[in-house]
Design a protein around this motif. Structure first.
Motif, mmCIF file in Angstrom:
data_model
loop_
_atom_site.group_PDB
_atom_site.id
_atom_site.type_symbol
_atom_site.label_atom_id
_atom_site.label_comp_id
_atom_site.label_asym_id
_atom_site.label_seq_id
_atom_site.Cartn_x
_atom_site.Cartn_y
_atom_site.Cartn_z
ATOM 1 N N VAL A 193 0.839 -1.197 0.000
ATOM 2 C CA VAL A 193 0.000 0.000 0.000
ATOM 3 C C VAL A 193 0.878 1.252 0.000
ATOM 4 O O VAL A 193 0.613 2.220 -0.729
ATOM 5 C CB VAL A 193 -0.940 0.006 1.221
ATOM 6 N N ALA A 194 1.952 1.233 0.803
ATOM 7 C CA ALA A 194 2.831 2.401 0.922
ATOM 8 C C ALA A 194 3.477 2.766 -0.413
ATOM 9 O O ALA A 194 3.654 3.949 -0.729
ATOM 10 C CB ALA A 194 3.913 2.139 1.974
ATOM 11 N N LEU B 95 2.268 2.679 -3.257
ATOM 12 C CA LEU B 95 1.321 3.349 -4.148
ATOM 13 C C LEU B 95 1.035 4.791 -3.730
ATOM 14 O O LEU B 95 0.389 5.531 -4.473
ATOM 15 C CB LEU B 95 0.006 2.562 -4.188
ATOM 16 N N VAL B 96 1.515 5.177 -2.553
ATOM 17 C CA VAL B 96 1.273 6.534 -2.054
ATOM 18 C C VAL B 96 2.183 7.516 -2.791
ATOM 19 O O VAL B 96 3.395 7.291 -2.871
ATOM 20 C CB VAL B 96 1.527 6.613 -0.539
ATOM 21 N N PRO B 97 1.643 8.589 -3.369
ATOM 22 C CA PRO B 97 2.480 9.579 -4.061
ATOM 23 C C PRO B 97 3.564 10.143 -3.138
ATOM 24 O O PRO B 97 3.326 10.351 -1.944
ATOM 25 C CB PRO B 97 1.476 10.662 -4.470
ATOM 26 N N HIS B 98 4.742 10.365 -3.703
ATOM 27 C CA HIS B 98 5.910 10.886 -2.999
ATOM 28 C C HIS B 98 6.506 9.890 -1.993
ATOM 29 O O HIS B 98 7.448 10.226 -1.282
ATOM 30 C CB HIS B 98 5.584 12.201 -2.275
ATOM 31 N N VAL B 99 5.930 8.705 -1.913
ATOM 32 C CA VAL B 99 6.511 7.650 -1.073
ATOM 33 C C VAL B 99 7.111 6.567 -1.960
ATOM 34 O O VAL B 99 8.273 6.208 -1.812
ATOM 35 C CB VAL B 99 5.453 7.039 -0.129
ATOM 36 N N GLY B 100 6.300 6.040 -2.890
ATOM 37 C CA GLY B 100 6.815 5.078 -3.858
ATOM 38 C C GLY B 100 7.620 5.757 -4.948
ATOM 39 O O GLY B 100 7.320 6.884 -5.349
ATOM 40 N N ARG C 122 5.288 2.158 -10.458
ATOM 41 C CA ARG C 122 5.555 2.570 -9.078
ATOM 42 C C ARG C 122 5.723 1.301 -8.243
ATOM 43 O O ARG C 122 4.756 0.754 -7.697
ATOM 44 C CB ARG C 122 4.388 3.414 -8.555
ATOM 45 N N GLU D 127 0.444 -1.321 -9.423
ATOM 46 C CA GLU D 127 1.788 -0.725 -9.559
ATOM 47 C C GLU D 127 2.153 -0.340 -10.997
ATOM 48 O O GLU D 127 2.773 0.735 -11.147
ATOM 49 C CB GLU D 127 2.817 -1.690 -8.963
#
Length: 422
Positions: free
Chosen positions: A131-132, A134-139, A146, A205
């Motif tokens: 899940v993490a 897929l988070v913008p600015h994290v992946g 992604r 992804e």
């Protein structure tokens, strides 16, 4: 003591030793006479583990290191990679190997009972990481996908952890559901829902290749765990239908299939069929004995991703048919050996450990089969690396962790057969 009494005593002890040897030979696994009778707790360094398996893994890693350097040595000449040294990928691959060896040594110290106890927690952790990412600015996004989390020293791919986590979870699940394994809704459906949840996150992804591997691992463990054959074929049919629907509903996936069927056409040769056509050219140039180490022409910016997904094509060009056959034999032997370790564990009534080992065998064997099939043009192009050999930190790390678990299973098998306690 008289000579007659001494002779009778010697005959008694020799017969007792022969009887013990016969009892050891009657086991479903091999165990030597004196080793089987040993009952004291002995350190792992003395008991040992499957050294042949270890040396085959080391050989594949060493060969992979050489080939990654050979396949990537011309990368700095490509403006796409910026100003990097000729040893850039070699150094990073060595770093991944060192991290993998350290992780494997630590993993080997963990008893299988601990993995069984924390199987569900590990599965939940893998879901959180999926899940993490897929988070913008994290992946981290690479080539439109992604799939990575930046950890500073390396980019970690949660899908590689998901393969291992699903494997452990499926083995634990089958042990918990052993009494109801003949019932579809109570035994199979919950595991299918868990795999579908992981698959949905992977397809977002997108990473269909990892989803295929995870689905096969879960399905294989269910079958080996004793699920009814009719239910197994039902699961296989559902998965086949699901993957077919994914292909039909995605235009770029359909294009990949068409390019696979005719990679030399004018439409596909410079498009979706470009990688496959140049992979076949590389393997064709290798002929029987290859052009020699370092002599590949296709790796000079003709074959994209030569150091990752299409490493086998470079091996085929530089080592020829002989090199490809040797590699196939090594992976076949590796898969068969791990399966044997799993069967030993199950014969010793260690079902969870046995299913985990056999799951690792399915993972390594299936992923190697897909990668080789793609490189040889037998299967449609799919972004799966060659286990233990292709460039990629996350894959190498998790491959070595999984194999360390297998060696731990083998160590505990041997310890148990020598009379120790696990």
């Amino acid at each position: 003591m008289s000579a007659t009494t001494e002779r009778r005593s010697n005959r008694f002890w020799s017969r007792l030793g022969a009887a013990s040897g016969r009892r050891a030979e009657g086991l479903p696994v091999r165990a030597g006479g004196m080793e089987y009778r040993q009952s004291s707790t002995t350190p792992a360094s003395v008991l040992g583990f499957d050294q042949a398996l270890l040396w085959v893994v080391v050989a594949l890693l060493a060969w992979g290191l050489v080939m990654v350097y050979s396949a990537s040595i011309a990368m700095p000449d490509n403006p796409r990679f910026g100003k990097i040294s000729h040893t850039h990928f070699l150094v990073r691959h060595v770093f991944s190997l060192v991290m993998g060896f350290v992780a494997a040594l630590l993993t080997f110290q963990i008893p299988m009972a601990v993995w069984e106890r924390h199987a569900r927690s590990l599965f939940l952790l893998s879901l959180l990481l999926l899940v993490a990412v897929l988070v913008p600015h994290v992946g981290t996004v690479v080539n439109g996908a992604r799939r990575w989390l930046s950890l500073g020293i390396m980019n970690f791919q949660p899908s590689e952890l998901a393969k291992f986590a699903v494997l452990i979870y499926a083995a634990d699940y089958m042990c918990r559901k052993m009494e109801v394994k003949e019932r579809f809704f109570r035994a199979v459906l919950p595991m299918g829902a868990a795999v579908a949840l992981v698959g949905g996150l992977l397809l977002a992804e997108p990473d269909m290749g990892a989803f295929m591997v995870i689905a096969v691992i879960a399905m294989g463990i269910l079958f080996l765990g004793g699920v009814n054959a009719r239910m197994f074929f039902l699961i296989a049919a559902v998965l086949l239908a699901a993957f077919s629907m994914m292909v039909m509903m995605s235009e770029w996936r359909r294009e990949r299939i068409f390019a696979y069927l005719d990679p030399w056409s004018e439409k596909h040769a410079l498009g979706k069929g470009y990688q496959l056509s140049h992979s076949l050219i590389a393997i064709g140039r290798g002929e029987i004995f290859g052009v020699g180490l370092g002599g590949s022409v296709e790796k000079l910016h003709w074959l994209p991703e030569a150091h990752t997904d299409f490493l086998l094509a470079v091996i085929g060009e530089e080592f020829g048919l002989i090199g490809v056959l040797v590699l196939i034999i090594l992976f076949f032997w590796l898969t068969r050996r791990i399966m044997h370790i799993g069967r030993q564990a199950i014969a010793l009534d260690r079902v969870f450990a046995g299913l985990v080992a056999q799951g690792v065998a399915i993972w390594m064997g299936f992923q190697a089969f897909i990668n080789m099939g793609v490189n040889l043009g037998a299967l449609p192009t799919k972004g799966l690396t060659l286990p233990l050999m292709s460039f990629g930190g996350s894959a190498i790390l998790m491959n070595l962790v999984a194999l360390a678990v297998v060696l731990r299973v083998d160590y505990e098998n041997k310890h148990l057969m020598r009379g120790g306690r696990v």
